[in-house]
Design a protein around this motif. Structure first.
Motif, PDB file in Angstrom:
ATOM      1  N   GLU A 289      24.865  82.734 113.571  1.00 62.65           N
ATOM      2  CA  GLU A 289      25.319  83.359 114.812  1.00 62.65           C
ATOM      3  C   GLU A 289      24.142  83.728 115.714  1.00 62.65           C
ATOM      4  O   GLU A 289      23.068  84.089 115.238  1.00 62.65           O
ATOM      5  CB  GLU A 289      26.145  84.609 114.513  1.00 62.65           C
ATOM      6  CG  GLU A 289      27.376  84.352 113.647  1.00 62.65           C
ATOM      7  CD  GLU A 289      28.464  83.556 114.350  1.00 62.65           C
ATOM      8  OE1 GLU A 289      28.280  83.199 115.535  1.00 62.65           O
ATOM      9  OE2 GLU A 289      29.495  83.277 113.719  1.00 62.65           O
ATOM     10  N   LEU A 358      25.556  89.526 107.565  1.00 64.85           N
ATOM     11  CA  LEU A 358      26.900  89.951 107.172  1.00 64.85           C
ATOM     12  C   LEU A 358      26.849  91.102 106.167  1.00 64.85           C
ATOM     13  O   LEU A 358      27.859  91.405 105.527  1.00 64.85           O
ATOM     14  CB  LEU A 358      27.673  88.771 106.562  1.00 64.85           C
ATOM     15  CG  LEU A 358      28.084  87.683 107.545  1.00 64.85           C
ATOM     16  CD1 LEU A 358      28.681  86.487 106.808  1.00 64.85           C
ATOM     17  CD2 LEU A 358      29.068  88.215 108.581  1.00 64.85           C
ATOM     18  N   ILE A 366      35.842  84.669 110.223  1.00 63.10           N
ATOM     19  CA  ILE A 366      34.769  83.745 110.587  1.00 63.10           C
ATOM     20  C   ILE A 366      35.394  82.428 111.021  1.00 63.10           C
ATOM     21  O   ILE A 366      36.340  81.937 110.388  1.00 63.10           O
ATOM     22  CB  ILE A 366      33.820  83.498 109.391  1.00 63.10           C
ATOM     23  CG1 ILE A 366      33.133  84.800 108.962  1.00 63.10           C
ATOM     24  CG2 ILE A 366      32.767  82.447 109.740  1.00 63.10           C
ATOM     25  CD1 ILE A 366      32.376  84.681 107.654  1.00 63.10           C
ATOM     26  N   SER A 382      38.359  78.171 109.581  1.00 69.09           N
ATOM     27  CA  SER A 382      38.442  79.618 109.785  1.00 69.09           C
ATOM     28  C   SER A 382      38.754  80.317 108.479  1.00 69.09           C
ATOM     29  O   SER A 382      39.503  79.795 107.645  1.00 69.09           O
ATOM     30  CB  SER A 382      39.544  79.947 110.795  1.00 69.09           C
ATOM     31  OG  SER A 382      39.280  79.350 112.035  1.00 69.09           O
ATOM     32  N   GLU A 431      40.450  83.724 115.026  1.00 66.61           N
ATOM     33  CA  GLU A 431      39.539  82.845 114.302  1.00 66.61           C
ATOM     34  C   GLU A 431      40.084  81.426 114.154  1.00 66.61           C
ATOM     35  O   GLU A 431      39.376  80.452 114.404  1.00 66.61           O
ATOM     36  CB  GLU A 431      39.228  83.417 112.913  1.00 66.61           C
ATOM     37  CG  GLU A 431      38.571  84.789 112.932  1.00 66.61           C
ATOM     38  CD  GLU A 431      37.170  84.786 113.515  1.00 66.61           C
ATOM     39  OE1 GLU A 431      36.613  83.697 113.754  1.00 66.61           O
ATOM     40  OE2 GLU A 431      36.641  85.884 113.755  1.00 66.61           O
TER      41      GLU A 431
END
Length: 653
Positions: A289, A358, A366, A382, A431
């Motif tokens: 990310e 995380l 996610i 997802s 997601e």
């Protein structure tokens, strides 16, 4: 003998530490348990990478604090030592000296003189001195970073009009300006593929040395090599107990990416990972990310290991199986819709370990991969993390929050009856479908929205979920109990976006974090657009402000209108429209309302942020050393875990 389980571990500052169970682990096969164990070790080996990414002095500061915490033999029963301990715990939680969510530097409650006393009280031989520096040189370097509010004040600065690179403390750039960084990557993109563009700059630090701008790539033989080599060691062990050939291929491609740093290999790995839908055990491990980069390009290191919750996955499979229907019926312009939605898969999982970005604070859902071209051509995968949601819900029961901020008995009854169901479903829609919906127009750069890209993308996914929560399709699929249920999600979302998320903001500050900007943007936009019809109101009763929704169906229409505009901005790469939308609705805070919310929240003695300690996995072996079982334990404390991780996973110098 079964351990006594408590979801709450401890609370300090604005943080609450929780535990999570790993239900179903004991029912996995021995091979699957070993796979979880090996992948979990790989998930912990990269911990120090994130500390270094978040700030160039973070590791030395953390190691200094840990050394003093362990070796100081003086009086610990003082207020200053208590404040020292809280500061260390905050550094652990935030993976650095800046708040994990707000990005502001938190300044210690103890004095520089007290820290000097602690340093003088231990042997210099145990201090984390860098290179040839002595103790005084270390103090001269680190004390301003720790104590001065003007030195490296923000990890990620998003203030419009400022040089976001030079004013951010994140360790992704050195010696370069925002303009130089943007020009550097614009040139790379101009020379690369337009059909299958890699995510340039994702796995490197950009530096200028002697007038030359170069990338320090995170790979074996490059930056973070020692940690990456340790990760690879555990991935190679995981490969020996992988469930099938697809999973073996995923692991091999990830290892190759770590060895070479090739972004094309990363795309190959991402495609293989999203196509592996049959494995029970799954994982994410790598540079993922980009919220920690002010330009939204460079990826923080993170990992999660999980396994499919077979019963709960029915919900997400129903949603993902109807992905084309949801795309076709979206309120966005037909030009921005995918004619053929491909490769959408979704599942509910049980988290087994959390690592990097995380841990300790984590997402509950996610959707990956992040590459726009891969999403368009191959789809996305997802996950909704069921056992973490359960832990949050269990810890929040009876804490008085709803009673303080919810408007009335009708709304309380809605939340009590439906909130858990609709919150999970909104996460699934966000997601599974939201992030995977829509498309960029031909020739639009995936990074065209620059610093506003993350906020716009989160708003797009949230709005997609909000719009469809009120759709009869969910009743048809059996995902909601009745036509009233969606109102619980609408009320909690508006209350959070307009009011209660302000408990996470310091007085006098603006909204910085992308998810918070997104929620405020949505809530304030629909409040303003629905003002004439009083769709949503801020009302005062007995001196307290509340959110009241008068027309839920009209609110849904407003969500749809905003979704259409946000998708247009994304699809066209309309930077100026993104800037105006975010800056107008997502950034500024009403100081009077803010002060009231903080005052009311303080009386509840709650912590606005929560994170987790991980379970501990232990291999059981027979006399010949053969693994016979993997046991899971939930007794390790917060400080105990952090100090153990510091000893066992110190892989970045």
């Amino acid at each position: 003998m079964e351990e006594t389980f408590s979801y709450t571990v401890e609370q300090f500052a604005d943080l609450q530490i929780l535990r999570y169970r790993v239900p179903g682990f004991e029912q996995l096969s021995l091979r699957q348990k070993m796979l979880v164990y090996y992948l979990s070790e790989a998930a912990l080996e990269g911990r120090d990478i994130l500390f270094d990414q978040n700030g160039k002095y973070n590791l030395q500061i953390r190691r200094l604090l840990e050394t003093l915490y362990v070796h100081f033999n003086g009086n610990r029963d003082t207020e200053e030592f208590r404040l020292f301990e809280i500061y260390l715990k905050r550094v652990w939680f935030s993976n650095g000296i800046h708040h994990h969510y707000a990005c502001d530097k938190f300044v210690p409650g103890f004095s520089p003189g007290y820290l000097s006393m602690l340093i003088d009280a231990v042997s210099p031989s145990v201090l984390p001195l860098a290179g040839e520096e002595d103790v005084q040189a270390m103090c001269n370097k680190l004390f301003p970073v720790i104590f001065s509010p003007d030195v490296m004040p923000k990890r990620v600065n998003q203030t419009d009009g400022e040089d976001l690179v030079q004013t951010s403390a994140a360790n992704y750039y050195e010696g370069v300006t925002q303009s130089e960084a943007e020009t550097f990557y614009a040139r790379q993109k101009a020379l690369g593929s337009t059909d299958e563009p890699v995510m340039y700059g994702m796995n490197s630090k950009l530096v200028k040395e002697q007038g030359q701008i170069t990338e320090q790539v995170w790979k074996v033989g490059g930056m973070y090599s020692e940690a990456i080599e340790r990760i690879i060691d555990w991935l190679e062990k995981a490969e020996t107990v992988a469930e099938n050939e697809k999973q073996i291929q995923v692991i091999r491609l990830l290892i190759e990416f770590y060895r070479t740093g090739s972004l094309h290999t990363f795309d190959e790995y991402s495609i293989a990972w999203l196509k592996d839908t049959s494995s029970r055990v799954d994982f994410v491990n790598g540079f993922i990310e980009s919220y920690g980069d002010p330009l939204g390009m460079k990826a923080s290191w993170e990992s999660i290991v999980d396994f499919k919750d077979l019963e709960a996955t029915r919900r997400t499979e129903l949603i993902s199986g109807e992905a084309q229907w949801f795309e076709d019926h979206s309120p966005v312009d037909v030009r921005f819709k995918k004619k053929s939605v491909k490769g959408v898969s979704a599942k509910v999982v049980t988290a087994a370990i959390l690592g990097g970005d995380l841990y300790p604070s984590t997402a509950i859902g996610i959707n990956l991969p992040n590459s726009n071209w891969i999403r368009s051509v191959h789809g996305s995968k997802s996950v909704t993390i069921g056992n973490l949601t359960e832990a949050y819900n269990r810890a929040a029961r009876g804490n008085g929050f709803r009673e303080e901020f919810v408007y009335g008995d009708t709304e309380l009854a809605l939340l009590d009856k439906y909130a858990d169901i609709t919150d999970d479903l909104h996460t699934d829609l966000h997601e599974c479908l939201g992030h995977g919906s829509g498309k960029l127009l031909p020739g639009v750069d995936a990074d065209a929205l620059k610093a506003y890209g993350s906020t716009v993308e989160e708003a797009r996914a949230d709005l997609f979920g909000l719009y469809y929560l009120a759709d009869s399709k969910l009743l048809e699929l059996g995902l909601l109990p009745d036509a009233e249920a969606y109102k619980a999600a609408y009320y909690s979302y508006m209350m959070n976006g307009l009011m209660t998320q302000l408990v996470r903001i310091e007085p006098g500050h603006t909204v910085e974090e992308a998810h918070m900007r997104n929620r405020q943007l949505i809530a304030r936009w629909v409040l303003e657009q629905g003002k004439t019809d009083k769709v949503v109101e801020m009302v005062v009763r007995e001196g307290k402000t509340y959110v009241r929704i008068n027309d839920y169906l009209h609110l849904r229409t407003l969500f749809g209108r905003l979704l259409a505009e946000v998708q247009r901005i994304k699809s066209e790469g309309d930077y100026e429209a993104a800037r105006l939308l975010v800056e107008t609705y997502g950034v500024q805070v009403d100081p009077i309302l803010h002060a009231e919310v903080l005052r009311r929240y303080k009386r509840l003695h709650l912590a606005p942020y929560k994170g987790f300690v991980n379970p501990v996995y232990t291999l059981q072996t027979d006399a010949e050393g053969k693994v016979t079982d993997v046991l899971v334990s939930y007794t390790e404390g917060y400080a105990e875990q952090m100090l153990r991780y510091a000893r066992e996973y110190a892989n970045v110098k």
